[in-house]
Scaffold this active site. Structure first.
Site: not given
Ligand code: GLN
Length: 542
Positions: A19, A380, A382, A514, A516
């Site tokens: 940071l 991902c 999720g 992702h 984020e």
């Molecule tokens: N385990 C899952 C995959 O490999 C999701 C990976 C993640 O959420 N970055 O596809």
């Protein structure tokens, strides 16, 4: 002319070197300079991709597909410059480069040694892949005194000599602890740490002193005297309420001014208006929402660093504070527990994750959000869990699952071994090395124009970062679409589902990437801004 600023740490770890580096980068940028930030990590892993989040926190992924230290996330968030593979260097990578050269006979029979061969390789990495940057800030991981970081410290010492003091500056971050029983701040650990560094041939030019209370002039004077510095070069770094207040706090203590003085450059005062603006938005929110994050590494917030920051950014976009309820998916696999823990939250996120443990809890969370019409954001893993949930409970495929957990009747999530990036076909060997074998880095996706995500992004073509082995199985697209789930984002060749959404739900979106990783305080990611907006709407309903 590129100048190099090396940031080392002393006394203890976890003082926030990443940071501090990011904040100094932001200050120099606000003075109009072009900056780049790099991290040199002393561990032997080639990259942190194979390390457990329990050990090392989040793995940050760059556009060019490097799996890097989470500090690169801070760098990007603070200065907005997309980090690259060349910005992350580990001992493992240095050694594999040196050993590769040795095997190819490139050292022409020489005895290969730490000095000069390893240190030369480190210096090469530090100076590689640069264009017209005014400043390159290099953070050295670990704490001065560790055996592991010695080659890095030796390399930067050499660079200090080779490039001259007019192009190199050494910043050392230390701790000035408050000893409650004595009622005093103690400067000794800082003195020892500076001495240790001096013993390695590096005289720090600036000391940045982390402290929980103001450092009185007498203590500052003492540190300056014993560490061979002017008093103005002893910069107090006090705790602040939000990490985005750090650049302003450092500026108030003269950090960036001292850097400019060291290099003999007269630069305009930094324009910190945008920093002040986000700090005031964070400190004076107009409301609050509660978001549940249902994951596996929830007791270690560093594992979801970028996600936590992206939530803050979503709050900034909506002028609200976001309170995060970190919920361990394993403990609430029983239905009653789901109800108890998720009752009253305004939105649910199931973040990225790996492995079967806790997955049923995540599926239960997705179901709860779908049935209760609560905003749901699946990232991902999720997204994959939301798809399994829909397959089981909407399409009636009771045996739906992911092949990540072993064979199942309906592999709605499965391993893809080939995919297209631009015009090239990329392959994944299922039996190959574990490191770097995922779909990694930036990939484009095409959005359906009339979809929720099309509206949120306000475009039909996006690029987002990936890090996963498994994909939603396109073979089940029709079955799932028949239940009302929409595949609103696809890879450009139409083979890989990138986004699913439930059009009949207030806000239910799953993304294979992702988002984020790309959110910034000044530029909140549209999905997070929209998700928090939906949570605000939800909070008005209850
Ligand atoms: N385990 C899952 C995959 O490999 C999701 C990976 C993640 O959420 N970055 O596809």
């Amino acid at each position: 002319m590129t100048r190099f600023i090396f940031i080392t740490g002393g006394v203890v770890s976890s003082l926030g070197k990443g940071l501090s580096s990011a904040a100094l980068g932001a200050l120099l940028q606000a003075r109009g300079f072009k900056v780049r930030l790099r991290k040199l990590d002393p561990y032997l892993n080639v990259d942190p991709g194979t390390m457990s989040p329990y050990q090392h926190g989040e793995v940050y992924v760059t556009d060019d597909g490097a799996e890097t230290d989470l500090d690169l996330g801070h760098y990007e968030r603070y200065v907005g410059v997309a980090a690259r593979r060349s910005d992350s260097v580990t001992t493992g990578r240095i050694y594999s480069t040196v050993i590769g050269r040795e095997r190819r006979g490139e050292y022409l029979g020489a005895t290969v040694q730490v000095i000069p061969h390893v240190t030369d390789a480190i210096k090469e990495f530090i100076q590689a892949d640069l264009a017209d940057e005014d400043f390159v800030l290099c953070e050295i991981g670990g704490t001065v005194g560790d055996i592991e970081s010695l080659p890095f410290l030796e390399a930067i010492r050499q660079l200090g000599n080779e490039l001259g003091r007019e192009r190199v500056l050494f910043v050392h971050l230390t701790l000035v602890p408050w000893i409650a029983s004595a009622g005093e701040l103690k400067t000794k650990p800082t003195q020892h740490s500076a001495k240790e560094l001096l013993g390695l041939g590096i005289q720090p030019d600036i000391l940045l002193c982390r402290c929980e209370r103001p450092i009185p002039p007498s203590a500052r004077k003492k540190i300056a005297l014993f560490c061979n510095l002017r008093e103005s070069r002893v910069i107090p770094a006090l705790d602040v309420d939000t990490i985005y207040a750090v650049p302003g706090a450092y500026h108030a203590e003269g950090f960036d001014r001292e850097v400019c003085t060291h290099f003999g450059i007269a630069a305009p005062e930094p324009d910190l208006e945008r920093w002040n603006e986000i700090v005031s938005r964070i400190s004076k929110p107009e409301g609050r929402v509660t978001i549940a994050i249902v994951g596996k590494y929830t007791h270690l917030p560093d594992s979801y660093k970028s996600l936590a920051e992206a939530m803050t950014h979503g709050g900034i976009a909506n002028n609200v504070g976001v309170d995060v309820d970190w919920i361990d998916s394993e403990v609430f696999e029983a239905e009653a527990e789901v109800l108890r823990q998720l009752d009253g939250v305004h939105g649910i996120i199931v973040p990225g994750g790996f492995g079967e443990r806790g997955s049923e809890g995540k599926i239960a969370a997705a179901r709860f959000a779908r049935e209760r019409r609560l905003p749901y954001f699946g990232i991902c893993f999720g997204m994959q869990m939301a798809v399994i949930e829909a397959a089981r409970h909407l399409a009636g495929l009771r045996g739906a699952g992911s092949t990540e957990f072993g064979p199942c009747d309906h592999p709605v999530v499965g391993l893809m071994t080939e995919w297209v990036r631009g015009n090239t076909l990329e392959r994944r060997e299922s039996e190959g090395d574990l490191g770097g074998t995922m779909r990694l880095g930036a990939y484009e996706a095409v959005l359906a124009p009339d979809s929720r995500v099309g509206e949120i992004y306000a475009t039909t073509r996006i690029s987002e970062r990936h890090r996963h082995r498994y994909e939603v199985n396109i073979g089940y697209k029709q079955t799932l679409e028949a239940t009302g789930m929409r595949f609103s984002g696809m890879s450009p060749d139409g083979m890989l589902p990138e986004i699913v959404e439930l059009p009949d739900h207030p806000w239910f979106i799953g993304v294979q990437f992702h988002p984020e990783l790309k959110s910034k305080p000044f530029d909140p990611h549209p999905l997070f801004a929209s998700f928090v907006r939906a949570a605000v709407d939800q909070s008005r309903l209850v």
